[in-house]
Enzyme design. Structure first.
Site, PDB file in Angstrom:
ATOM      1  N   ASP A  73       0.810  -1.186  -0.166  1.00  0.00           N
ATOM      2  CA  ASP A  73       0.073  -0.030   0.115  1.00  0.00           C
ATOM      3  C   ASP A  73       0.915   1.199   0.163  1.00  0.00           C
ATOM      4  O   ASP A  73       1.231   1.976   0.972  1.00  0.00           O
ATOM      5  CB  ASP A  73      -0.808   0.051   1.214  1.00  0.00           C
ATOM      6  CG  ASP A  73      -1.846   1.208   1.325  1.00  0.00           C
ATOM      7  OD1 ASP A  73      -2.286   1.633   0.414  1.00  0.00           O
ATOM      8  OD2 ASP A  73      -2.262   1.782   2.555  1.00  0.00           O
TER       9      ASP A  73
HETATM   10  C1  SPV Z   1      -6.629   1.707   4.233  1.00  0.00           C
HETATM   11  O1  SPV Z   1      -7.495   0.925   4.803  1.00  0.00           O
HETATM   12  O2  SPV Z   1      -6.083   1.546   3.122  1.00  0.00           O
HETATM   13  C2  SPV Z   1      -6.409   2.833   5.084  1.00  0.00           C
HETATM   14  C3  SPV Z   1      -6.334   2.862   6.745  1.00  0.00           C
HETATM   15  O3  SPV Z   1      -6.192   3.773   4.768  1.00  0.00           O
HETATM   16  S1  SPV Z   1      -4.898   2.149   7.351  1.00  0.00           S
HETATM   17  O4  SPV Z   1      -4.721   1.406   6.720  1.00  0.00           O
HETATM   18  O5  SPV Z   1      -5.009   2.201   8.522  1.00  0.00           O
HETATM   19  O6  SPV Z   1      -4.082   3.218   6.908  1.00  0.00           O
HETATM   20 MG    MG Z   2      -5.415   3.690   2.601  1.00  0.00          MG
END
Ligand code: SPV
Ligand code: MG
Length: 564
Positions: A73
């Protein structure tokens, strides 16, 4: 995906705003693909007081969308790819969607994203005040760089100005508690973002202790009083997961997002299944932790397809006379196995592809051997005295929507059926000219046809011109014949009615020889067709070129097995 949850983008978009007025707090659950969206959407439980609980909407998470694609991510998965996942999620639910917009890119990027999400029917996009390319907020050691709040505020404003309707909400996500800038910075930013037009504020934290989140909520309530308006407050309790909905409500939170639990739960279950299969050298042990295939079929809408298939099945029946005695085989021809499968089973397999689900078979000689399931049977117990035309009429009640007539001893390709069922004629016979090229000696009298127009030799003209039968029967000399009838005929409703009338009239009144039969009781199907023609009704042909074989003897069985 079923078609049950369809909703227009306009209607769906507005749903979050409507819900926020009616209910507090709202619970959103993550979805990263179609099946997780089905679970987020469909899961319902009944609690002690009888109240039914379900999630109010779905969170399209950058973390779980990326992870489901096997990616980190970190702004790697493109916006297009995110929208592709989003489309499957939208298809699975009519609930509102909150889209995780990461940083939103630069202000111009963000305007285009807003437009796209608005068109798709998303209810809220949340962008975080970090610098592109962002890193996931939950990692303790990742570099987290926060954006200048004034620059971020411009992005929010530009996003708001790009809106085409008032449905899509634009929320600002404050990362001060993630980057270590602290509560004061978070509150300062909240004020700036609200003044820039943010429709909601999300405060994020990666602490297990909810203290800082609650402190922020308290100050946020004060801030709202000071600025004389209050926008919804959102939290994502992944780390501070012991806090209950009621506690969040008391603190003033309006939306709670459970951001990643479905992918984490499925990852663990998938891993366990994979290990069990390896350990046991088989998959039996894994069944108890697997959802039955049928359950998956059912939740993704397969049952609905089957129901519709049934509803729109062809009303027209297929009728297969299979009563006759045969010299060359000791079982009815329908049951002769070609590469291990009876002829009739092979016939039905082809017919099913065209939606024919209603099959009628007329049994006679050794009827006890013809017992396939899913077929409607009639029995001609006088098969040795009355021939095929009469056998056919045992199934007269099935003529009413028209029918496809098929001899029980032929194999044919899809092409043959496709041609004959797509003609506009009331009565049409499938005919072929390949008998002219048969290499093996034809020691059997073939079912020959003379037509009104002589066939052309140009293969590319096959089946193009309308042509009618003028004579049909085994006594037509091969040298004279135009075609061979292959044992398949199609009757429209009207065609079936003509056949009925002619048959009953002959049955009542006919005396003596009936075309090529010694008398009417010995009539062949072709004799009946000849009588129909003689009475002035049109019997058309559809010309096919190979793609079928009649099974007369063991030699044909071998030939068919070679062809399949
Ligand atoms: C996501 O679910 O992608 C978020 C929340 O942005 S977190 O992973 O806690 O950043
Ligand atoms: Mg996110």
């Amino acid at each position: 995906m079923t078609l049950k949850n369809r909703i227009s983008p306009e209607k769906r978009r507005k749903k979050l705003k409507e819900l926020l007025i009616r209910k507090n707090p709202l619970r959103f659950l993550e979805a990263h693909d179609g099946i997780s969206a089905i679970i987020s959407n469909n899961t319902k439980i009944t609690i002690n007081n009888g109240e039914v609980l379900e999630f109010d909407g779905l969170w399209e998470s950058s973390f779980t969308d990326s992870a489901s694609k096997g990616y980190p991510d970190a702004d790697i998965i493109s916006f297009d790819s995110r929208c592709e996942s989003l489309k499957y999620i939208l298809d699975a639910t009519n609930k509102p969607i909150i889209f995780d917009g990461d940083t939103g890119g630069d202000p111009t990027n963000f305007e285009y994203q807003v437009k796209r999400l608005e068109d798709l029917g998303v209810s809220m996009i949340i962008i975080e005040d970090k610098v592109y390319p962002k890193r996931n907020s939950l990692d303790e050691t990742a570099s987290q760089i926060q954006e200048d709040p004034q620059i971020f505020a411009i992005k929010l404003k530009r996003g708001k100005e790009a809106l085409h309707s008032d449905g899509l909400m634009i929320a600002a996500r404050i990362e001060s508690l993630i980057t270590g800038s602290g509560l004061k910075d978070a509150l300062l930013r909240a004020k700036i973002y609200l003044n820039a037009g943010a429709d909601a504020i999300m405060i994020h934290s990666k602490e297990e202790d909810p203290k800082e989140i609650f402190e922020f909520a308290k100050e946020y309530n004060e801030l709202s009083k000071n600025i004389s308006f209050r926008k919804p407050l959102i939290c994502v309790p992944t780390t501070y997961n012991t806090v209950t909905v009621d506690e969040f409500e008391k603190a003033g939170f309006n939306i709670i997002i459970y951001a990643n639990h479905l992918i984490r739960a499925s990852f663990k279950a998938m891993k366990k299944a994979a290990e069990l299969i390896l350990r046991n050298g088989r998959s039996f042990e894994v069944e108890s932790i697997c959802t039955p295939v049928k359950k998956i079929f059912s939740v993704v809408g397969f049952e609905e397809i089957k129901k519709k298939d049934k509803k729109f099945q062809k009303a027209q029946r297929v009728i297969i006379p299979a009563a006759g005695f045969d010299n060359n085989f000791d079982i009815p021809k329908a049951m002769i196995k070609i590469k291990g499968k009876p002829i009739i089973k092979r016939q039905i397999e082809v017919l099913k592809k065209f939606g024919f689900a209603k099959i009628t078979v007329i049994r006679g000689w050794k009827k006890e051997l013809v017992t396939l399931e899913g077929i409607k049977y009639f029995d001609n117990d006088f098969y040795d005295k009355t021939y095929i035309a009469h056998s056919l009429f045992h199934a007269e009640e099935d003529f009413k929507n028209g029918f496809l007539y098929i001899n029980s001893d032929i194999l044919f390709t899809e092409e043959v059926i496709n041609k004959i069922i797509n003609t506009p004629y009331d009565i049409v016979l499938a005919v072929d000219r390949t008998y002219q090229y048969h290499k093996h000696e034809i020691d059997k009298k073939l079912d020959m046809v003379l037509t009104k127009n002589k066939p052309t030799n140009r293969i590319w003209k096959l089946g193009r011109e309308e042509n009618e039968v003028i004579r049909i029967g085994k006594n037509i000399k091969i040298e004279m014949a135009d075609y061979e009838y292959i044992g398949i005929a199609n009757f429209s409703e009207n065609g079936a009615e003509i056949l009925r009338k002619v048959y009953h009239d002959c049955k009542m009144n006919w005396q003596g020889k009936f075309h090529e039969a010694d008398d009417f009781s010995k009539a062949d199907f072709m004799d009946l067709i000849q009588e129909i023609i003689n009475r002035g009704f049109k019997v058309n042909i559809v010309e096919i070129h190979q793609g079928w074989i009649e099974i007369n003897d063991e030699r044909d069985v071998k030939l068919a097995e070679m062809m399949i």
